[in-house]
Design a protein around this motif. Sequence first.
Motif, PDB file in Angstrom:
ATOM      1  N   GLU A 285       0.640  -1.125  -0.172  1.00 60.12           N
ATOM      2  CA  GLU A 285       0.178  -0.015   0.099  1.00 60.12           C
ATOM      3  C   GLU A 285       0.912   1.375  -0.051  1.00 60.12           C
ATOM      4  O   GLU A 285       1.838   1.384   1.019  1.00 60.12           O
ATOM      5  CB  GLU A 285      -0.680  -0.052   1.402  1.00 60.12           C
ATOM      6  CG  GLU A 285      -1.750   1.090   1.499  1.00 60.12           C
ATOM      7  CD  GLU A 285      -2.695   0.997   2.671  1.00 60.12           C
ATOM      8  OE1 GLU A 285      -3.280   1.720   2.968  1.00 60.12           O
ATOM      9  OE2 GLU A 285      -2.778   0.067   3.376  1.00 60.12           O
ATOM     10  N   ILE A 286       0.426   2.135  -1.111  1.00 57.21           N
ATOM     11  CA  ILE A 286       1.517   3.347  -1.121  1.00 57.21           C
ATOM     12  C   ILE A 286       0.651   4.582  -1.268  1.00 57.21           C
ATOM     13  O   ILE A 286      -0.687   4.306  -1.285  1.00 57.21           O
ATOM     14  CB  ILE A 286       2.354   3.166  -2.145  1.00 57.21           C
ATOM     15  CG1 ILE A 286       1.629   3.203  -3.700  1.00 57.21           C
ATOM     16  CG2 ILE A 286       3.170   1.756  -2.549  1.00 57.21           C
ATOM     17  CD1 ILE A 286       2.273   3.447  -4.940  1.00 57.21           C
ATOM     18  N   GLY A 287       1.312   5.740  -1.148  1.00 58.29           N
ATOM     19  CA  GLY A 287       0.340   6.914  -1.040  1.00 58.29           C
ATOM     20  C   GLY A 287       0.846   8.183  -0.398  1.00 58.29           C
ATOM     21  O   GLY A 287       2.087   8.246   0.030  1.00 58.29           O
ATOM     22  N   LEU A 288      -0.136   8.998  -0.121  1.00 61.36           N
ATOM     23  CA  LEU A 288       0.093  10.233   0.787  1.00 61.36           C
ATOM     24  C   LEU A 288      -1.186  10.279   1.641  1.00 61.36           C
ATOM     25  O   LEU A 288      -2.305  10.087   1.517  1.00 61.36           O
ATOM     26  CB  LEU A 288       0.062  11.402  -0.367  1.00 61.36           C
ATOM     27  CG  LEU A 288       1.037  11.451  -1.390  1.00 61.36           C
ATOM     28  CD1 LEU A 288       0.841  12.439  -2.366  1.00 61.36           C
ATOM     29  CD2 LEU A 288       2.359  11.385  -1.076  1.00 61.36           C
ATOM     30  N   ASP A 289      -0.440  10.756   2.907  1.00 60.24           N
ATOM     31  CA  ASP A 289      -1.424  11.002   4.032  1.00 60.24           C
ATOM     32  C   ASP A 289      -1.024  12.286   4.682  1.00 60.24           C
ATOM     33  O   ASP A 289      -0.087  12.792   5.069  1.00 60.24           O
ATOM     34  CB  ASP A 289      -0.907   9.934   5.132  1.00 60.24           C
ATOM     35  CG  ASP A 289      -2.347  10.153   5.992  1.00 60.24           C
ATOM     36  OD1 ASP A 289      -2.622  11.039   6.729  1.00 60.24           O
ATOM     37  OD2 ASP A 289      -2.840   8.723   6.352  1.00 60.24           O
ATOM     38  N   TYR A 290      -2.029  13.270   4.425  1.00 58.49           N
ATOM     39  CA  TYR A 290      -1.972  14.834   4.772  1.00 58.49           C
ATOM     40  C   TYR A 290      -2.681  15.062   6.025  1.00 58.49           C
ATOM     41  O   TYR A 290      -2.885  16.192   6.429  1.00 58.49           O
ATOM     42  CB  TYR A 290      -2.305  15.716   3.812  1.00 58.49           C
ATOM     43  CG  TYR A 290      -1.313  15.861   2.534  1.00 58.49           C
ATOM     44  CD1 TYR A 290       0.107  15.177   2.594  1.00 58.49           C
ATOM     45  CD2 TYR A 290      -1.428  16.465   1.355  1.00 58.49           C
ATOM     46  CE1 TYR A 290       0.801  15.253   1.565  1.00 58.49           C
ATOM     47  CE2 TYR A 290      -0.737  16.669   0.340  1.00 58.49           C
ATOM     48  CZ  TYR A 290       0.594  15.941   0.188  1.00 58.49           C
ATOM     49  OH  TYR A 290       1.349  15.940  -0.757  1.00 58.49           O
TER      50      TYR A 290
ATOM     51  N   ASP B 214      -5.384  15.390  -4.668  1.00 59.15           N
ATOM     52  CA  ASP B 214      -5.060  16.378  -5.784  1.00 59.15           C
ATOM     53  C   ASP B 214      -3.712  16.085  -6.340  1.00 59.15           C
ATOM     54  O   ASP B 214      -3.226  15.882  -7.183  1.00 59.15           O
ATOM     55  CB  ASP B 214      -5.359  17.697  -5.477  1.00 59.15           C
ATOM     56  CG  ASP B 214      -6.750  18.311  -5.513  1.00 59.15           C
ATOM     57  OD1 ASP B 214      -7.691  17.505  -6.196  1.00 59.15           O
ATOM     58  OD2 ASP B 214      -7.213  19.139  -5.133  1.00 59.15           O
ATOM     59  N   ASP B 215      -2.797  15.905  -5.063  1.00 63.12           N
ATOM     60  CA  ASP B 215      -1.454  15.539  -5.216  1.00 63.12           C
ATOM     61  C   ASP B 215      -1.184  14.267  -5.599  1.00 63.12           C
ATOM     62  O   ASP B 215      -0.154  14.067  -6.687  1.00 63.12           O
ATOM     63  CB  ASP B 215      -0.506  15.625  -3.878  1.00 63.12           C
ATOM     64  CG  ASP B 215      -0.354  17.517  -3.611  1.00 63.12           C
ATOM     65  OD1 ASP B 215      -0.604  18.135  -4.424  1.00 63.12           O
ATOM     66  OD2 ASP B 215       0.265  17.680  -2.637  1.00 63.12           O
ATOM     67  N   VAL B 216      -1.981  13.219  -5.192  1.00 67.54           N
ATOM     68  CA  VAL B 216      -1.680  11.886  -5.709  1.00 67.54           C
ATOM     69  C   VAL B 216      -2.115  11.864  -7.140  1.00 67.54           C
ATOM     70  O   VAL B 216      -1.661  11.117  -8.006  1.00 67.54           O
ATOM     71  CB  VAL B 216      -2.904  11.094  -4.984  1.00 67.54           C
ATOM     72  CG1 VAL B 216      -2.968   9.704  -5.776  1.00 67.54           C
ATOM     73  CG2 VAL B 216      -2.108  10.730  -3.458  1.00 67.54           C
ATOM     74  N   LEU B 217      -3.350  12.440  -7.582  1.00 66.89           N
ATOM     75  CA  LEU B 217      -3.898  12.443  -8.807  1.00 66.89           C
ATOM     76  C   LEU B 217      -2.729  13.175  -9.871  1.00 66.89           C
ATOM     77  O   LEU B 217      -2.494  12.505 -11.007  1.00 66.89           O
ATOM     78  CB  LEU B 217      -5.067  13.117  -9.031  1.00 66.89           C
ATOM     79  CG  LEU B 217      -6.061  12.374  -8.548  1.00 66.89           C
ATOM     80  CD1 LEU B 217      -7.488  13.093  -8.139  1.00 66.89           C
ATOM     81  CD2 LEU B 217      -6.660  11.182  -9.524  1.00 66.89           C
ATOM     82  N   THR B 218      -2.218  14.176  -9.451  1.00 68.31           N
ATOM     83  CA  THR B 218      -1.077  14.747 -10.241  1.00 68.31           C
ATOM     84  C   THR B 218       0.098  13.853 -10.438  1.00 68.31           C
ATOM     85  O   THR B 218       0.608  13.668 -11.618  1.00 68.31           O
ATOM     86  CB  THR B 218      -0.634  16.046  -9.629  1.00 68.31           C
ATOM     87  OG1 THR B 218      -1.752  17.231  -9.225  1.00 68.31           O
ATOM     88  CG2 THR B 218       0.486  16.650 -10.367  1.00 68.31           C
TER      89      THR B 218
ATOM     90  N   HIS C 111     -14.103  10.631 -10.670  1.00 67.91           N
ATOM     91  CA  HIS C 111     -13.884  10.735 -11.922  1.00 67.91           C
ATOM     92  C   HIS C 111     -12.423  10.754 -12.520  1.00 67.91           C
ATOM     93  O   HIS C 111     -12.194  10.229 -13.728  1.00 67.91           O
ATOM     94  CB  HIS C 111     -14.851  11.563 -12.805  1.00 67.91           C
ATOM     95  CG  HIS C 111     -16.402  11.086 -12.564  1.00 67.91           C
ATOM     96  ND1 HIS C 111     -16.830   9.973 -13.504  1.00 67.91           N
ATOM     97  CD2 HIS C 111     -17.362  11.516 -11.808  1.00 67.91           C
ATOM     98  CE1 HIS C 111     -18.131   9.623 -13.130  1.00 67.91           C
ATOM     99  NE2 HIS C 111     -18.369  10.726 -12.282  1.00 67.91           N
ATOM    100  N   ARG C 112     -11.673  11.448 -11.842  1.00 71.45           N
ATOM    101  CA  ARG C 112     -10.348  11.891 -12.392  1.00 71.45           C
ATOM    102  C   ARG C 112      -9.502  10.261 -12.292  1.00 71.45           C
ATOM    103  O   ARG C 112      -8.751   9.939 -13.055  1.00 71.45           O
ATOM    104  CB  ARG C 112      -9.486  12.798 -11.692  1.00 71.45           C
ATOM    105  CG  ARG C 112     -10.085  14.360 -12.046  1.00 71.45           C
ATOM    106  CD  ARG C 112      -9.419  15.282 -11.057  1.00 71.45           C
ATOM    107  NE  ARG C 112      -8.149  15.451 -11.080  1.00 71.45           N
ATOM    108  CZ  ARG C 112      -7.403  16.267 -10.387  1.00 71.45           C
ATOM    109  NH1 ARG C 112      -7.849  16.866  -9.223  1.00 71.45           N
ATOM    110  NH2 ARG C 112      -6.037  16.309 -10.581  1.00 71.45           N
ATOM    111  N   TYR C 113      -9.700   9.871 -11.236  1.00 68.31           N
ATOM    112  CA  TYR C 113      -9.366   8.320 -10.850  1.00 68.31           C
ATOM    113  C   TYR C 113      -9.892   7.475 -12.225  1.00 68.31           C
ATOM    114  O   TYR C 113      -8.789   6.716 -12.635  1.00 68.31           O
ATOM    115  CB  TYR C 113      -9.588   7.812  -9.605  1.00 68.31           C
ATOM    116  CG  TYR C 113      -8.709   8.186  -8.417  1.00 68.31           C
ATOM    117  CD1 TYR C 113      -7.345   8.053  -8.156  1.00 68.31           C
ATOM    118  CD2 TYR C 113      -9.422   9.172  -7.418  1.00 68.31           C
ATOM    119  CE1 TYR C 113      -6.674   8.468  -7.250  1.00 68.31           C
ATOM    120  CE2 TYR C 113      -8.561   9.751  -6.238  1.00 68.31           C
ATOM    121  CZ  TYR C 113      -7.226   9.170  -6.194  1.00 68.31           C
ATOM    122  OH  TYR C 113      -6.448   9.862  -5.249  1.00 68.31           O
ATOM    123  N   LEU C 114     -11.023   7.509 -12.183  1.00 67.48           N
ATOM    124  CA  LEU C 114     -11.667   6.567 -13.450  1.00 67.48           C
ATOM    125  C   LEU C 114     -10.926   6.623 -14.779  1.00 67.48           C
ATOM    126  O   LEU C 114     -10.485   5.933 -15.318  1.00 67.48           O
ATOM    127  CB  LEU C 114     -13.116   6.572 -13.224  1.00 67.48           C
ATOM    128  CG  LEU C 114     -13.830   6.394 -12.041  1.00 67.48           C
ATOM    129  CD1 LEU C 114     -15.448   6.446 -12.434  1.00 67.48           C
ATOM    130  CD2 LEU C 114     -13.437   5.120 -11.413  1.00 67.48           C
TER     131      LEU C 114
END
Length: 268
Positions: free
Chosen positions: A91-96, A133-137, A160-163
């Motif tokens: 599992e990876i990602g960002l947590d703000y 937003d940062d993840v999607l970028t 919808h951006r993820y899709l």
Amino acid sequence: MIDTHCHLDVAEFDADRDAVLVRARSAGVAAIVVPAIHAAGWDGLLALCASADDLYPALGLHPLFLDRHRDADLDALERAIAEHRLLALGEIGLDYFLPELDRAGQLALFEAQLSIAKSAGLPVLLHVRKAHDDVLTALKRIGVPGGIAHAFNGSIQQAHRYLDLGFRLGFGGMLTFTRSSRLRRLAAELPGESIVLETDAPDMTVAAHRGERNSPEYLPDVLQALSEVRGESPDVLAALTTANARAVLPGLGGIEPSGSRRVSAPPP
């Protein structure tokens, strides 16, 4: 059903893991995706998934454990991908959500893992809190073969951006709470092809087991909640979410709706 996110390897299941698996299979859970959180747990996770046909490993470095990760872990991740048949990177990602977590350090780690996933052709399992937003970028810039935004709780626009980037959205125990009105409305509005089921066990349990350890055997509760908010039958949604999981995680291979085993080997 497929549980697309379940930390079955952690210590909370040490006392009764086999019994939990028996109950989950009896409840109709045909496969369980087991994502990692830090390098120290990779060997145990891989051994667990090697012990049963219906357990599928993902390796990665979770942002909440930033202080435990080392630069050498990225090299180890690349070696593990070369040596083992992994379903995904995660599992990876960002947590703000937690202000004490170094955002720059998280982003550097996340982007490095996205690059590894892209090179390996692996989908990713995302942890995202207050950081869509940062993840999607980063996803758009680096490009990976899709994946799952686990425990999705963003906006319909972000969904919808993820899709558009080839991702599916994971819904779990929070959907079973009637107070989760915004989340339930989102699950009702999204295209059916976008949704996958998860438990995130042992965390984020279902309403019927509030205050208890979560478990993959409670996945039917999530399915029932999804059925209620969408006005569609559980059987239809079980088949649909299973197809969605297989589409975004091709290494799941062929899973019979009533079975609990892999019927075709994932690609090498």
